[in-house]
Scaffold this motif. Structure first.
Motif, mmCIF file in Angstrom:
data_model
loop_
_atom_site.group_PDB
_atom_site.id
_atom_site.type_symbol
_atom_site.label_atom_id
_atom_site.label_comp_id
_atom_site.label_asym_id
_atom_site.label_seq_id
_atom_site.Cartn_x
_atom_site.Cartn_y
_atom_site.Cartn_z
ATOM 1 N N TYR A 61 0.845 -1.179 0.000
ATOM 2 C CA TYR A 61 0.000 0.000 0.000
ATOM 3 C C TYR A 61 0.888 1.239 0.000
ATOM 4 N N ASP A 62 0.332 2.382 -0.458
ATOM 5 C CA ASP A 62 1.101 3.619 -0.426
ATOM 6 C C ASP A 62 0.376 4.667 0.404
ATOM 7 N N ASN A 63 0.834 5.918 0.330
ATOM 8 C CA ASN A 63 0.283 6.981 1.157
ATOM 9 C C ASN A 63 -1.039 7.538 0.649
ATOM 10 N N LYS A 64 -1.430 7.187 -0.555
ATOM 11 C CA LYS A 64 -2.640 7.771 -1.137
ATOM 12 C C LYS A 64 -3.894 7.136 -0.536
ATOM 13 N N PRO A 65 -4.880 7.954 -0.159
ATOM 14 C CA PRO A 65 -6.142 7.389 0.348
ATOM 15 C C PRO A 65 -6.948 6.750 -0.773
ATOM 16 N N ALA A 66 -7.735 5.750 -0.420
ATOM 17 C CA ALA A 66 -8.603 5.110 -1.409
ATOM 18 C C ALA A 66 -9.661 6.110 -1.874
ATOM 19 N N LYS A 67 -10.009 6.052 -3.149
ATOM 20 C CA LYS A 67 -10.984 6.964 -3.736
ATOM 21 C C LYS A 67 -12.153 6.183 -4.326
ATOM 22 N N GLY A 68 -13.292 6.879 -4.461
ATOM 23 C CA GLY A 68 -14.448 6.291 -5.120
ATOM 24 C C GLY A 68 -14.882 4.980 -4.491
ATOM 25 N N LYS A 69 -15.096 3.983 -5.325
ATOM 26 C CA LYS A 69 -15.534 2.679 -4.860
ATOM 27 C C LYS A 69 -14.366 1.743 -4.538
ATOM 28 N N GLN A 70 -13.167 2.281 -4.603
ATOM 29 C CA GLN A 70 -11.975 1.478 -4.298
ATOM 30 C C GLN A 70 -11.962 1.074 -2.831
ATOM 31 N N SER A 71 -11.700 -0.187 -2.569
ATOM 32 C CA SER A 71 -11.609 -0.664 -1.193
ATOM 33 C C SER A 71 -10.321 -0.172 -0.552
ATOM 34 N N VAL A 72 -10.402 0.185 0.742
ATOM 35 C CA VAL A 72 -9.200 0.605 1.459
ATOM 36 C C VAL A 72 -8.233 -0.564 1.618
ATOM 37 N N TYR A 73 -8.715 -1.778 1.411
ATOM 38 C CA TYR A 73 -7.871 -2.965 1.549
ATOM 39 C C TYR A 73 -7.309 -3.434 0.204
ATOM 40 N N GLU A 74 -7.539 -2.655 -0.852
ATOM 41 C CA GLU A 74 -7.028 -3.020 -2.172
ATOM 42 C C GLU A 74 -5.593 -2.526 -2.319
ATOM 43 N N PRO A 75 -4.609 -3.429 -2.479
ATOM 44 C CA PRO A 75 -3.208 -2.988 -2.575
ATOM 45 C C PRO A 75 -2.929 -2.277 -3.889
ATOM 46 N N VAL A 76 -1.875 -1.457 -3.897
ATOM 47 C CA VAL A 76 -1.494 -0.759 -5.125
ATOM 48 C C VAL A 76 -0.581 -1.630 -5.984
ATOM 49 N N THR A 77 0.100 -2.589 -5.352
ATOM 50 C CA THR A 77 0.958 -3.491 -6.095
ATOM 51 C C THR A 77 1.287 -4.690 -5.214
ATOM 52 N N GLN A 78 2.006 -5.645 -5.782
ATOM 53 C CA GLN A 78 2.499 -6.796 -5.033
ATOM 54 C C GLN A 78 3.976 -6.980 -5.333
ATOM 55 N N MET A 79 4.660 -7.641 -4.430
ATOM 56 C CA MET A 79 6.100 -7.816 -4.602
ATOM 57 C C MET A 79 6.544 -9.035 -3.814
ATOM 58 N N ARG A 80 7.607 -9.650 -4.281
ATOM 59 C CA ARG A 80 8.234 -10.707 -3.500
ATOM 60 C C ARG A 80 8.738 -10.086 -2.193
ATOM 61 N N PHE A 81 8.468 -10.755 -1.082
ATOM 62 C CA PHE A 81 8.778 -10.202 0.236
ATOM 63 C C PHE A 81 10.266 -9.872 0.358
ATOM 64 N N GLY A 82 11.117 -10.767 -0.097
ATOM 65 C CA GLY A 82 12.550 -10.523 -0.004
ATOM 66 C C GLY A 82 12.970 -9.289 -0.777
ATOM 67 N N ASP A 83 12.371 -9.073 -1.947
ATOM 68 C CA ASP A 83 12.693 -7.889 -2.741
ATOM 69 C C ASP A 83 12.201 -6.626 -2.040
ATOM 70 N N TYR A 84 11.041 -6.720 -1.399
ATOM 71 C CA TYR A 84 10.520 -5.565 -0.672
ATOM 72 C C TYR A 84 11.432 -5.206 0.503
ATOM 73 N N ILE A 85 11.916 -6.201 1.227
ATOM 74 C CA ILE A 85 12.836 -5.938 2.335
ATOM 75 C C ILE A 85 14.111 -5.279 1.825
ATOM 76 N N ASP A 86 14.622 -5.732 0.674
ATOM 77 C CA ASP A 86 15.799 -5.091 0.077
ATOM 78 C C ASP A 86 15.503 -3.633 -0.251
ATOM 79 N N LEU A 87 14.301 -3.375 -0.765
ATOM 80 C CA LEU A 87 13.902 -2.008 -1.100
ATOM 81 C C LEU A 87 13.896 -1.127 0.151
ATOM 82 N N LEU A 88 13.338 -1.637 1.249
ATOM 83 C CA LEU A 88 13.278 -0.857 2.487
ATOM 84 C C LEU A 88 14.664 -0.479 2.986
#
Length: 290
Positions: A61-88
């Protein structure tokens, strides 16, 4: 730059159960507890989590609030966990992991900690992790199920603003929601547009690895990740009849109404609630002034 009226939150060292209950839990006072998790927090590192769950695919998820009919639980993207940890660890990012439940996704991590013996009856089904990068912010809100939270931070640093339930009247709380108007910049508030924010009183605390933040039931929190890090939240469900009734209303009635109206009317419903929040807060402010 405009700032909210914030006081440093009390910091203490590890505390016994009786003292915690009498000084903080019963009066519902937040506090930052150092050294509470020293017996096991050295195991809680990016590298350890990567070794256990690095091949999983995680929603982000990112900093942008959900808009319209978009669910607040809808992710903006997906990533392999290990790659995400490297990114952090290498790049400032606003991508976050929200409510990564250990029992469901990485139960082996549960072998690496002990529930702190401070007198809270933790709901052991839901130890959950939250991850964020150096540009991640978590909008001002309180938890819908009104738990007493113990929020334990690992790796990196984060800043937390806290506001008691009595401050809701100044925060432009949105009806049928657990947050305030998402256009409000809590770091640089516009007092001309949102004058009630001048009356807000809260606390500020900076967290480092191993710090445990006690957030009483119904307290608002606004979180800024200063660099890549992650936290674990342990929840103790409401125990008083009033809080329990409020929790049941929030979860089974308020959320249902909000989700239904959002599906039907989309952005019109969100805009209507925002105008409602603004008018209601301004009327309260006028009464205070008079």
């Amino acid at each position: 730059m405009a700032t909210l009226n914030l006081q440093p939150l009390e910091r203490i060292s590890a505390i016994d159960k009786e003292t915690f209950i009498s000084r903080y839990y019963r009066p519902q006072r937040p506090v930052l507890i150092e050294n509470l998790t020293d017996a096991w927090n050295s195991k809680w590192t990016f590298e350890h989590i990567k070794s256990l769950a690095g091949d999983q695919t995680v929603p982000l998820y990112d900093n942008k609030p959900a808009k319209g009919k978009q669910s607040v639980y809808e992710p903006v993207t997906q990533m392999r966990f290990g790659d995400y940890i490297d990114l952090l660890q290498t790049t400032p990012t606003d991508l976050r992991i929200f409510f990564y439940t250990l029992k469901d996704h990485c139960p082996k991590l549960l072998e690496d900690f002990d529930y702190p013996a401070i007198g809270l009856k933790f709901f052991k089904r839901l130890p959950a992790l939250f991850f964020g990068g150096g540009q991640s912010k978590v909008f001002a809100h309180y938890d819908i199920d009104l738990p007493d939270n113990l929020h334990i931070h690992f790796a990196g640093n984060k800043r937390v603003m806290l506001f008691g339930p009595d401050q809701s009247k100044y925060l432009y709380k949105v009806p049928f929601s657990i947050h305030n108007i998402d256009k409000i910049d809590m770091d640089n508030p516009d007092f001309e547009r949102y004058p009630a924010l001048k009356h807000v009183r809260g606390f500020e605390v900076y967290m480092k690895h191993g710090d445990a933040l006690y957030m009483p039931s119904g307290w608002w929190h606004y979180i800024t990740y200063l660099d890549g890090g992650f936290s674990m939240t342990l929840r103790a469900l409401p125990r008083t009849p009033t809080r329990l009734a409020s929790m049941l209303y929030n979860v089974f009635i308020m959320r249902l109404v909000d989700n239904t109206m959002r599906k039907i009317n989309g952005q019109k419903w969100l805009d209507f609630k925002e105008r409602w929040a603004y008018r209601r807060t301004q009327r309260r402010l006028a009464r205070i002034g008079s």
